[in-house]
Design a protein around this motif. Structure first.
Motif, PDB file in Angstrom:
ATOM      1  N   ASN A   7       0.814  -1.217   0.000  1.00 25.07           N
ATOM      2  CA  ASN A   7       0.000   0.000   0.000  1.00 25.07           C
ATOM      3  C   ASN A   7       0.847   1.267   0.000  1.00 25.07           C
ATOM      4  O   ASN A   7       0.516   2.242  -0.683  1.00 25.07           O
ATOM      5  N   TYR A  33      -6.155   6.586  -2.263  1.00 26.11           N
ATOM      6  CA  TYR A  33      -5.283   6.845  -1.120  1.00 26.11           C
ATOM      7  C   TYR A  33      -5.215   8.350  -0.882  1.00 26.11           C
ATOM      8  O   TYR A  33      -5.121   9.138  -1.842  1.00 26.11           O
ATOM      9  N   CYS A  43      -7.125   2.640  -4.948  1.00 28.23           N
ATOM     10  CA  CYS A  43      -6.988   1.417  -4.150  1.00 28.23           C
ATOM     11  C   CYS A  43      -8.323   0.685  -4.158  1.00 28.23           C
ATOM     12  O   CYS A  43      -9.316   1.184  -4.684  1.00 28.23           O
TER      13      CYS A  43
END
Ligand SMILES: [Zn+2]
Length: 247
Positions: A7, A33, A43
């Motif tokens: 991430n 994000y 995401c």
């Protein structure tokens, strides 16, 4: 982890008003994000279809399977069977922030994959394309069985192509002892896979296979075949904030 796509962010805004995708027992929302290196990038948030507040064992199991899959993938990359790299999205468990409808609920966050395609399933379905990446993915599944001395089969291979290789998400591990989650169909699944598997350009002749006898026990499906059925629960909530909380 050398072949992991992480991430690299700590907060995201998730559009929970729309379902971006739906798997066998998870729904997926898209988001962006908002904090961290990937800030501004897309995401996905994967949430279990049953109430996802307290069932932390689902998340633990998912992360364990992902870690095991990463090890298999690392070994495949290190073996230089193909001349490009295959990476795996690494999900993390994040928690919705106070003040939204999903406050306190957990979900799995990982970078979005564009141009998503699927190469095989846990019942032995395989994409009809037998060239390039499709062939490499069938070899990855076969390699996983050979390299684990027949203990595991990495399958349900799906993901997207990038300039420097390929990124997979959410694979299934089937195991001899059948302890890798609801999509692990055990030896019946492994045998069914190999009854339908055709070795391609990247499979090595000396890779082991289980003895393939009779008809496959598991019906062939492109989707993921599950051992357990979890009922669905729909949710319609507006744009919601969520944040990684280290535990
Ligand atoms: Zn093969």
């Amino acid at each position: 982890m050398p072949y992991a796509r992480e991430n690299n962010a700590t907060q995201a805004e998730i559009d929970t008003s729309e379902i971006f995708g739906s798997g066998a027992f998870k729904i997926v929302h898209a988001g962006t994000y908002t904090r961290g290196t990937r800030s501004g990038q897309k995401c996905v948030s994967k949430e279990f279809k049953t109430g996802c507040v307290v069932e932390s064992h689902y998340f633990d199991e998912e992360l364990n399977i992902c870690a095991k899959a990463q090890k298999i993938l690392d070994a495949f990359n290190e073996a230089s069977i193909i001349n490009q790299e295959i990476h795996l999205n690494t999900p993390e468990v994040w928690t919705y922030l106070p003040g939204c409808n999903k406050a306190g609920q957990k979900s799995l966050i990982e970078p979005m994959i564009l141009n998503f395609e699927k190469f095989n399933s846990n019942s032995g379905w395989a994409a009809t394309d037998t060239t390039g990446w499709a062939s490499a993915m069938q070899a990855l599944s076969h390699f996983s069985y050979h390299n684990s001395a027949g203990q595991f089969l990495l399958c349900d291979l799906q993901g997207g192509r990038y300039n420097n290789g390929y990124v997979l998400s959410d694979p299934v591990i089937m195991s001899r002892v059948q302890n890798c989650g609801p999509a692990d169909l055990g030896m019946d699944g492994i045998m069914s896979f190999f009854q339908r598997h055709k070795c391609g350009a990247f499979c090595k002749r000396d890779w082991s296979k289980p003895p393939v006898l009779g008809k496959a026990k598991i019906p062939m499906r492109e989707g993921t075949t599950m051992e357990a059925y979890l009922p669905t629960r729909s949710s319609r909530t507006p744009m919601t904030n969520l944040q990684r909380i280290r535990e």
